[in-house]
Scaffold this motif. Sequence first.
Motif, PDB file in Angstrom:
ATOM      1  N   UNK A   1      16.242  41.172  31.398  1.00 20.62           N
ATOM      2  CA  UNK A   1      16.227  42.457  32.108  1.00 20.62           C
ATOM      3  C   UNK A   1      17.275  42.540  33.208  1.00 20.62           C
ATOM      4  N   UNK A   2      17.968  41.448  33.472  1.00 21.15           N
ATOM      5  CA  UNK A   2      18.948  41.453  34.561  1.00 21.15           C
ATOM      6  C   UNK A   2      20.056  42.466  34.308  1.00 21.15           C
ATOM      7  N   UNK A   3      20.491  42.586  33.048  1.00 20.52           N
ATOM      8  CA  UNK A   3      21.569  43.533  32.741  1.00 20.52           C
ATOM      9  C   UNK A   3      21.119  44.973  32.955  1.00 20.52           C
ATOM     10  N   UNK A   4      19.863  45.262  32.627  1.00 19.22           N
ATOM     11  CA  UNK A   4      19.319  46.607  32.858  1.00 19.22           C
ATOM     12  C   UNK A   4      19.346  46.934  34.341  1.00 19.22           C
ATOM     13  N   UNK A   5      18.849  46.003  35.159  1.00 17.33           N
ATOM     14  CA  UNK A   5      18.849  46.225  36.611  1.00 17.33           C
ATOM     15  C   UNK A   5      20.267  46.302  37.155  1.00 17.33           C
ATOM     16  N   UNK A   6      21.148  45.433  36.653  1.00 20.75           N
ATOM     17  CA  UNK A   6      22.533  45.449  37.137  1.00 20.75           C
ATOM     18  C   UNK A   6      23.197  46.779  36.824  1.00 20.75           C
ATOM     19  N   UNK A   7      22.953  47.312  35.624  1.00 22.85           N
ATOM     20  CA  UNK A   7      23.569  48.587  35.253  1.00 22.85           C
ATOM     21  C   UNK A   7      23.092  49.727  36.144  1.00 22.85           C
ATOM     22  N   UNK A   8      21.767  49.870  36.306  1.00 19.91           N
ATOM     23  CA  UNK A   8      21.253  50.986  37.096  1.00 19.91           C
ATOM     24  C   UNK A   8      21.588  50.843  38.572  1.00 19.91           C
ATOM     25  N   UNK A   9      21.635  49.620  39.085  1.00 23.39           N
ATOM     26  CA  UNK A   9      22.072  49.435  40.469  1.00 23.39           C
ATOM     27  C   UNK A   9      23.539  49.805  40.631  1.00 23.39           C
ATOM     28  N   UNK A  10      24.352  49.540  39.593  1.00 22.12           N
ATOM     29  CA  UNK A  10      25.760  49.931  39.642  1.00 22.12           C
ATOM     30  C   UNK A  10      25.907  51.445  39.619  1.00 22.12           C
ATOM     31  N   UNK A  11      25.039  52.128  38.856  1.00 24.54           N
ATOM     32  CA  UNK A  11      25.061  53.596  38.852  1.00 24.54           C
ATOM     33  C   UNK A  11      24.708  54.122  40.241  1.00 24.54           C
ATOM     34  N   UNK A  12      23.639  53.561  40.817  1.00 19.78           N
ATOM     35  CA  UNK A  12      23.233  53.998  42.154  1.00 19.78           C
ATOM     36  C   UNK A  12      24.316  53.722  43.189  1.00 19.78           C
ATOM     37  N   UNK A  13      25.103  52.664  42.963  1.00 21.68           N
ATOM     38  CA  UNK A  13      26.173  52.316  43.896  1.00 21.68           C
ATOM     39  C   UNK A  13      27.510  52.917  43.557  1.00 21.68           C
TER      40      UNK A  13
ATOM     41  N   UNK B   1       6.763  55.289  40.653  1.00 19.09           N
ATOM     42  CA  UNK B   1       7.354  55.294  41.997  1.00 19.09           C
ATOM     43  C   UNK B   1       7.540  56.695  42.561  1.00 19.09           C
ATOM     44  N   UNK B   2       7.823  57.676  41.697  1.00 19.06           N
ATOM     45  CA  UNK B   2       8.108  59.028  42.194  1.00 19.06           C
ATOM     46  C   UNK B   2       6.847  59.886  42.200  1.00 19.06           C
ATOM     47  N   UNK B   3       6.129  59.921  41.051  1.00 19.24           N
ATOM     48  CA  UNK B   3       4.886  60.695  41.007  1.00 19.24           C
ATOM     49  C   UNK B   3       3.693  59.921  41.564  1.00 19.24           C
ATOM     50  N   UNK B   4       3.848  58.599  41.705  1.00 23.96           N
ATOM     51  CA  UNK B   4       2.763  57.727  42.188  1.00 23.96           C
ATOM     52  C   UNK B   4       1.557  57.769  41.249  1.00 23.96           C
ATOM     53  N   UNK B   5       1.840  57.818  39.956  1.00 17.20           N
ATOM     54  CA  UNK B   5       0.799  57.785  38.931  1.00 17.20           C
ATOM     55  C   UNK B   5       0.934  56.468  38.187  1.00 17.20           C
ATOM     56  N   UNK B   6      -0.082  55.621  38.252  1.00 21.10           N
ATOM     57  CA  UNK B   6      -0.013  54.309  37.614  1.00 21.10           C
ATOM     58  C   UNK B   6       0.050  54.475  36.104  1.00 21.10           C
TER      59      UNK B   6
ATOM     60  N   UNK C   1      11.607  49.316  44.219  1.00 22.26           N
ATOM     61  CA  UNK C   1      11.783  50.062  45.463  1.00 22.26           C
ATOM     62  C   UNK C   1      13.237  50.054  45.913  1.00 22.26           C
ATOM     63  N   UNK C   2      13.914  48.919  45.715  1.00 18.88           N
ATOM     64  CA  UNK C   2      15.323  48.832  46.103  1.00 18.88           C
ATOM     65  C   UNK C   2      16.169  49.796  45.276  1.00 18.88           C
TER      66      UNK C   2
ATOM     67  N   UNK D   1      19.253  54.991  44.867  1.00 19.94           N
ATOM     68  CA  UNK D   1      19.507  56.323  44.305  1.00 19.94           C
ATOM     69  C   UNK D   1      19.293  57.414  45.358  1.00 19.94           C
ATOM     70  N   UNK D   2      18.310  57.238  46.223  1.00 25.42           N
ATOM     71  CA  UNK D   2      18.107  58.216  47.286  1.00 25.42           C
ATOM     72  C   UNK D   2      19.327  58.301  48.194  1.00 25.42           C
ATOM     73  N   UNK D   3      19.884  57.140  48.500  1.00 26.51           N
ATOM     74  CA  UNK D   3      21.096  57.138  49.333  1.00 26.51           C
ATOM     75  C   UNK D   3      22.256  57.782  48.589  1.00 26.51           C
ATOM     76  N   UNK D   4      22.377  57.501  47.307  1.00 22.61           N
ATOM     77  CA  UNK D   4      23.486  58.050  46.532  1.00 22.61           C
ATOM     78  C   UNK D   4      23.382  59.572  46.404  1.00 22.61           C
ATOM     79  N   UNK D   5      22.179  60.051  46.126  1.00 21.53           N
ATOM     80  CA  UNK D   5      22.011  61.482  45.879  1.00 21.53           C
ATOM     81  C   UNK D   5      21.900  62.278  47.163  1.00 21.53           C
ATOM     82  N   UNK D   6      21.376  61.659  48.219  1.00 21.64           N
ATOM     83  CA  UNK D   6      21.198  62.377  49.469  1.00 21.64           C
ATOM     84  C   UNK D   6      19.959  63.239  49.426  1.00 21.64           C
TER      85      UNK D   6
END
Length: 706
Positions: free
Chosen positions: A252-264, A299-304, A320-321, A326-331
């Motif tokens: 799963x590291x590549x999945x996280x790395x990709x989405x973190x790169x999008x957010x960054x 995380x967004x709707x808070x529905x388990x 959460x990170x 993404x919140x920082x990226x989108x504003x």
Amino acid sequence: MLTDTDNAAAVAEGFARKYRPRRFEDVVGQGSVVTFIANLIRRGKRRRDLLLHGSVGSGKTSLARIYGLALNCDAPQMSGSPCGGCASCLDPNRHFVEYDVPGSGGDQESIRRFLSTVTLEAPFGKVRVFFFDEAHRLDAFASDILLKRVEERNDNTVYVFATTEIERIRPALTSRLIALEVLPLGVDDAVSLLKRTADSEGIDIAPDALMMLAGLRQGYPRDLLTGLELAVDDDGGVITLDRVKEIFDIELDSLLAYLNAVAGADVEEQLRSIRLWRVSAAEKIRWIQAFLTSLYYNEILRVRLIVDAAIDSIGDAERHALIAAFERRLGTERVNFRSAWKRFLLFWQRAAEVPADDAAMNLQVALFHELVAEIAGSSAGVPSLPDQPVYDHRPVGNRLSQRSFSWLPPSLPVDADDECFTTADDVGTIINSASFLIQRYEKFFDLSVRFLPRYRGTPSVEDGTAIISDFCGGLVDLIRRGAGGGARVALMRVLEGEDASVRGYILAGLVSDQPVEISYLRQALVEWAKDYAEQYAGSYDVSVLASPSTKRAALRWHWEQVRNLCAGIDVSIVDADPRTGQPKPLHELVGLARSQLRLPQPLRISRISLSDEINAGAIAQASDYGMRPLFAFDEREWDVLASGWELHEYVERRRMIAKRKLEIRRTVLEFGQGTSLQIEAEAQLRLWWGDDPLRRARSRLGWWSR
């Protein structure tokens, strides 16, 4: 009961054989199928020819064997299960004859030879059960031989067929069998099966490893038990999450790395992480879909919600990170974050519909980067989209299927500020969809739920829509879990504005294409809805009404509730009254009194939503074979709207569709599938049938004959 020799063989062949179900109570997660077959035994060992269909390893053979044992058991239990101790139970193959079609041959000569070498008659009081595994491998001539056997069988013979590809079974044979779908297990059932087996074997497995294993093995009992066996540590240590990831090559590291790169906003890292990710392009898209969906709900709707067991193993810190990035990226001060995330989901949903290779995947990466950049750079923010469940909650290995329903926009776009009232087209959509429910499934709505805001402006339109949408999604999940796929829920939802908030009106009805018993689900549906409604008592007054039990009363109730969904109509809308030839208010024509009407306020989201069972797509699909549904509303036959004429139309449709399918089948047999002569003959048939439902031949006269 197993002998010592059987036990030794079971251990040698692994957990799948050792823990094969031998009673109905042992079968996990197939509620409706087990209930149906067990009821055949409880009601006097009724003989029925069955067609069990589902993926490899789903439990079809086990169900067939249990049914065969129970039919011949001298003292079946109250549950319908075989006793396990009588002579028939101790010799399970005495009256159960299994034929492996791929291994023994699916041609007519092989089938003739098999039938000539077996004893067709069972001793008095017993039943000979013939089980044909992988029945889709039977050719046309072999199927016809067995069709004749099924049609002419005596009372002490039963035929059971199993297949992974039901669409390849000849329709003539299928029509003589009761088709029961054996579905993958949900996460809870898969975990329960693995935990029970691990405890029996003295295996120590960490909870997170158990969850991941439950998702990775596709929900099929045989695969689950085989997967557990593969994960057992040779040293007898604890099976950890890391071990499961290592054994099954989950990275799963590549999945996280990709989405973190999008957010960054790091394009180079996005491409690098995608390039180093060691799965196919289609699998990458499915993983991204699954993770974005999991983040949206949890995380967004808070529905388990467990979207996928492997995805669920990603820790809170990483989740959460990523959300914070993404919140920082989108504003978040300029962008509706929830609506932005839904645009992400829709992007990858569309990406999944396109055949993907590495080049196409790189293009999707670039397009997604541009979408995020566009949202982040937009001073106008993101247009609000209606809250909607987008994806299936059931994991299928590491894949995510689309949900069995989707919310559709209204027939006309909601664009103007003064678009408050229900339009004539809206009324037509509501009434026609309710009519189609009866014509297609011979069912009425079972449940009516109303969400009325308790206080002015509370909850907000966005929050209120989310509450109502989540309620609808929960109904679907409840039915999926309870029916094991044998039943679905047809949903109709109407939203109206009220004092800066939103009120919702929901109708739900259980439908099924299979002979499953759904009366117990109906009661569960009502009880669940009432329990759910209590959660929002502070924001909404929620009323839950169930339909009456008698057919006549249920029909009347069905149309009363449907008319209530139309009560937001503008009183100025008129239509022709055929009896007088003069215009008349539409609300009166459809049976609404002026006192029943509501005065909704503007609402800038989709007002009407329909599930896949009754939406425009379902109606289009049901129109095949020249069988376009008939709608009294469209024909302005106001006096029969609620008369129940659709119940007769349901019977007529089934009869006519079967007849027309047979006519097309004859062209295939005569000219060969897909040949120019066959295509021309089928085209002539369809031209002859026509598409006008009013001109279709029927066995009785009705308003369509006027």
